[in-house]
Design a protein around this motif. Sequence first.
Motif, PDB file in Angstrom:
ATOM      1  N   ASP A 260       0.854  -1.275   0.050  1.00  0.00           N
ATOM      2  CA  ASP A 260      -0.297   0.087  -0.107  1.00  0.00           C
ATOM      3  C   ASP A 260       0.799   1.344   0.038  1.00  0.00           C
ATOM      4  OD1 ASP A 260      -2.186  -1.294  -0.442  1.00  0.00           O
ATOM      5  OD2 ASP A 260      -3.144  -1.307   1.903  1.00  0.00           O
ATOM      6  N   ASP A 261       2.346   0.961  -0.024  1.00  0.00           N
ATOM      7  CA  ASP A 261       2.766   2.111  -0.377  1.00  0.00           C
ATOM      8  C   ASP A 261       3.414   2.215  -1.339  1.00  0.00           C
ATOM      9  OD1 ASP A 261       2.397   2.841   2.689  1.00  0.00           O
ATOM     10  OD2 ASP A 261       4.034   2.171   3.300  1.00  0.00           O
ATOM     11  N   SER A 262       3.094   1.903  -2.609  1.00  0.00           N
ATOM     12  CA  SER A 262       3.506   1.088  -3.395  1.00  0.00           C
ATOM     13  C   SER A 262       2.448   2.383  -3.938  1.00  0.00           C
ATOM     14  CB  SER A 262       3.975  -0.004  -4.192  1.00  0.00           C
ATOM     15  OG  SER A 262       5.063  -0.902  -3.467  1.00  0.00           O
ATOM     16  N   PRO A 263       2.717   2.719  -5.517  1.00  0.00           N
ATOM     17  CA  PRO A 263       2.022   3.715  -6.226  1.00  0.00           C
ATOM     18  C   PRO A 263       0.853   3.129  -6.785  1.00  0.00           C
ATOM     19  CG  PRO A 263       4.056   4.148  -7.241  1.00  0.00           C
ATOM     20  CD  PRO A 263       4.411   2.787  -5.935  1.00  0.00           C
ATOM     21  N   SER A 264       0.741   1.952  -6.539  1.00  0.00           N
ATOM     22  CA  SER A 264      -0.429   1.310  -7.357  1.00  0.00           C
ATOM     23  C   SER A 264      -1.385   0.655  -6.545  1.00  0.00           C
ATOM     24  CB  SER A 264      -0.055   0.139  -8.739  1.00  0.00           C
ATOM     25  OG  SER A 264       0.380   0.839  -9.406  1.00  0.00           O
TER      26      SER A 264
END
Length: 117
Positions: free
Chosen positions: A44-48
């Motif tokens: 969830d800290d990734s862009p997608s």
Amino acid sequence: MSAESPIDPTVPPSGTGCVECDAAGGWWLHLRRCARCGHIGCCDDSPSKHATAHAKETGHPVIRSFEPGEVWFWNYDTSEFYESGPDLAAPDSHPLDQPVPGPAGRVPADWSQRIGG
């Protein structure tokens, strides 16, 4: 949720990186593994946020970290964190030489600003 177990320890991971990011040429911060089907998605800290999207789309609520040295699990349905759980089919993480964030060659120079860091 279906009556089947949310964890199938016999299913290997779907690959070494986020399935959807790899298909689209994207990048991720950390990787998560679906404990039911082995799908690898980004955190969830990734862009997608593909791991969460996979859980919502499939009804597979339990993930495990796919980072080296991490064995924790998370249940989306109950918002419960588990420091460990059953052993899952190998491998336990992405390759040690894969950078974080990753994959090599696709992470933008300003990645930390893109995730709010």
